[in-house]
Design an enzyme around this catalytic site. Structure first.
Site, PDB file in Angstrom:
ATOM      1  NE  ARG A  93     -12.230 -13.824  13.755  1.00 21.11           N
ATOM      2  CZ  ARG A  93     -11.553 -12.935  13.679  1.00 21.11           C
ATOM      3  NH1 ARG A  93     -10.817 -12.128  12.471  1.00 21.11           N
ATOM      4  NH2 ARG A  93      -9.927 -13.642  14.211  1.00 21.11           N
ATOM      5  CB  CYS A 127     -14.937   1.737  -4.970  1.00 21.20           C
ATOM      6  SG  CYS A 127     -15.371   2.128  -3.490  1.00 21.20           S
ATOM      7  CE  LYS A 182       4.750  24.134 -11.089  1.00 22.84           C
ATOM      8  NZ  LYS A 182       5.348  24.202 -12.333  1.00 22.84           N
TER       9      LYS A 182
END
Lengths: 478, 478
Positions: free
Chosen positions: B39, B62, B381
């Site tokens: 670029r 992945c 929690k």
């Protein structure tokens, strides 16, 4: 408590006299304050009395649209704790009791029994004002007619649900296209009503920039809501028995069995102002970081106060349950002899209209300009997950940055599932004064079900950093 | 480029000679570097040649578990760009070409044609090493047998899918319970295989603390994977034709048609090390913030390098596509004459095992102790949405903080839908050195479909701040 007042004997040397904390308003801010104060000071030391004019305490006003729409079926689910539960914790709660006057000199509040009708004075050693907000009502004929509902307290939700579900309203008009207006419009569509939404502005969701607001307008139209934008409401038609029958705009008359006001709310600070307690330019009560007003022994928290905006530095009144909870907690800790501060707000908000998730934080372009910033922006379209992962949807992320410094000033997101909560990271980035250049290096969670290799937040940061660099090259900074 | 070398004539005064950038490795880091360099510098100025030993460039490793499990159906979807697409942008790519020696003195790399078999020298002016990582293989008899697969490059995914889908493998054993091991175990369960997972440790997901890892163990058992924890693998049985037939642990023999290694990976830094390029204690190539190695004209990025951990301050090698992309981009910008830096990593990772979302950032308790921190922690929690909102699920959030300062050192999340990506906010908070006390004031997005009034992150911050305060009262700090 600080030991600066004669009456505050908690820190004195003798056995302390039992003090009294009077809390006006029993929702998030008031009850959080009461609970925190109680955790730190037992009933033998501090009496706590809460007066609440409504039928409920400690509820989620934000849940009202879900209750109206039927997503949440029982009103009880919106109620975190009942008066009885607070009484078990030695917090006395008087329901349907409205505070009508504060007498600072004598340390007492005149309260009215809304059902019984009597009035009396309640003394206090410490006063906590958590009077919330009142829906903005247009000053127009018929605006107070039966069937015109604000959305603020749980009783409003009960009344609207009754009208929509039990009384068979068929046509609804929502006036105002903010979060509440849009959420209520969707809720009533879910109940099968024909719903129109009128807004004076050319886009709904004025807290977004117009380009992002336009995406929300598309979404709300897709749900089936008739949008009438750029149309001022000029009045409300009513039947002989005083019920609303239509909303008149500059361009049309919209028949209505029910009207819901989504014009925002104003801090309910009149009681405080009348007593001489300082109210700021936003109409909210002025407090310090510990939620103390400028008046001795008087504290305030929740929708009735104004806060400092952490990006603009100016005062803002942002009614939101999460602020009310935090501020109430802070006030309660300080009232209980601890130390806690509320640093201010970043202007973060999220909302879901049908499938569309909307989020914003910091300043919009207009707000940034009003605060004196010159800004640049970048908008990127990307996916919530890796492009190849099922469930990946498109989201738009906009960052608003200061010229030259590249500091992040604001962010907006419009997308679908898993899009909006990305605003948290952006809120934390601007909270810490990060530049978009710095943000390009952030280590954000990546795995195909959660994000593309470049999270939308990172792509937006890159584009914004490029805009800053381009601006430096092309336009003089000094 | 800096103008410090004779050969680097890009910054010289005459017409610059055309330089050559040679990139070893055509996945995320290498191709990002090539693209960014291109670029900024056209083909007339900079020739770019990439050598890649595999069959693919620019792919999502992945995504392999999703391809094996069938969530992603076509291999092409995992490929961002083909060699032909790069060639169109004047980036030459030689496939199945392995770099086997770097000659620093003469600025050249010996490459081998893996299909044709020949070797030759390719000269460079600038060398970019992006050799990735190699799966850890146990030094045990049979570990290299047919049917024992690492999971690193796309060709591995193709081989495993062939074994599982086409060759009808019925019984699989996964060795190692990290992210990749767990994701591959789930993928093979989805394909109907009987899957066992063996790990020497007492819990899977060693990057989590044991209490949080135990929640992941429950989840992976629920999916139907047989877990054999605390069992060392002692060997692999093979058939006369050299195929794996079973995995032997200290306690049992697990018959296996296929074995997948999830023991992690090591930086593929041997080529660099052999040439005398500095390799750090983690086995990763050492670079500066601009991704320059200590050797003139040689750059490196991706899984083959080591990074600075922003919390511990020490070196780490964390193989992750998102780092590889960022580092490659940074190297390419700098190679192209720009300025960019990679600040380091925070150790953020997310994963999804069936319904269960897992996330972590910063240091675990063990890592923090190893870095010399004394820590406190809080586990809360709470629910992902307002408790009354449909779809609200339970999530566990753990914060690890430094004693006394209350600085956030690490965070871990185990939950379901909409839980894990909250790690981004936590990663940004610790990136900025926030204390948990400061975090209690954060302005995070709140609305019933997105969070309870107190977001789990805020509740965890409050609990952690309380732990810091309690510790100050109870234990001496100095």
């Amino acid at each position: 408590m600080r030991k600066t007042t004669d009456r505050d004997t908690a820190g004195g040397t003798g056995g302390p006299a039992r003090e009294r904390l009077l809390v006006i308003g029993g929702d998030a801010a008031g009850m959080s304050a009461a609970s925190q104060a109680r955790r730190r000071r037992g009933a033998g030391e501090l009496e706590i009395l809460v007066v609440e004019r409504g039928h409920h305490v400690s509820y989620s006003a934000c849940g009202i649209p879900y209750y109206v729409g039927g997503v949440v079926d029982e009103l009880d689910k919106l109620i975190a704790r009942t008066p009885a539960e607070f009484r078990e914790r030695d917090i006395d709660v008087m329901m349907r009791t409205e505070a009508v006057e504060i007498d600072l000199d004598r340390g007492r509040v005149r309260v009215r029994d809304l059902d019984g009708g009597g009035e009396r004075w309640e003394p206090y050693d410490h006063l906590m004002i958590a009077t919330g907000a009142v829906p903005t009502r247009p000053r127009l004929p018929g605006a107070d007619a039966k069937g015109v509902h604000g959305v603020q307290i749980l009783d409003d939700g009960v009344a609207i649900r009754r009208a929509v579900v039990d009384d068979g309203a068929r046509r609804a008009v929502v006036v105002g296209g903010g979060y509440i207006g849009l959420e209520m419009a969707e809720a009533m569509v879910m109940r099968g009503l024909e719903v129109s939404l009128v807004d004076l502005a050319d886009q709904p969701m004025q807290t977004l920039d117009p380009d992002m607001g336009a995406l929300v307008a598309d979404a709300i139209r897709d749900v089936g809501v008739q949008l009438h934008l750029g149309e001022p409401v000029e009045g409300f038609d009513t039947s002989p028995d005083g019920r609303v029958t239509a909303v008149r705009t500059g361009s049309r008359t919209l028949p209505a069995d029910i009207v819901v006001l989504g014009l925002g709310v104003k801090p309910a600070s009149g009681l405080a102002r009348d007593a001489g307690i300082e109210v700021g330019p936003t109409g909210g009560i002025v407090t310090d970081r510990r939620m103390r007003t400028r008046t001795e022994r008087v504290w305030a928290a929740g929708d009735c106060v104004e806060s400092r905006h952490l990006v603009s530095g100016g005062p803002v009144a942002i009614p939101l349950g999460t602020h009310a909870n935090k501020q109430g907690r802070v006030a309660g800790i300080n009232l209980g002899g601890g130390y806690a501060t509320f640093p201010g707000v970043a202007g973060t908000a999220v909302s879901k209209i049908c499938r569309v998730e909307v989020a914003r934080t910091g300043l919009s372009e207009r707000e940034a300009a009003a605060a004196g910033f010159e800004t640049l922006s970048a908008v990127v379209k990307s996916t919530t997950r890796a492009g190849y992962h099922p469930g990946a949807t498109e989201m738009r992320t906009k960052l608003i940055v200061e010229r030259r410094t590249g500091r992040l000033l604001g962010a907006q997101i419009v997308g679908e599932e898993n899009a909006a909560k990305r605003v948290d990271g952006l809120a934390i980035a601007l909270w810490n004064g990060m530049t978009v250049e710095e943000m390009t290096g952030l280590d954000l969670g990546y795995a195909p079900p959660f994000a593309p290799t470049w999270d939308p937040v990172l792509i937006a940061a890159r584009k914004a950093a490029e805009a800053v660099e381009r601006d430096m090259r092309e336009r003089p900074g000094e």
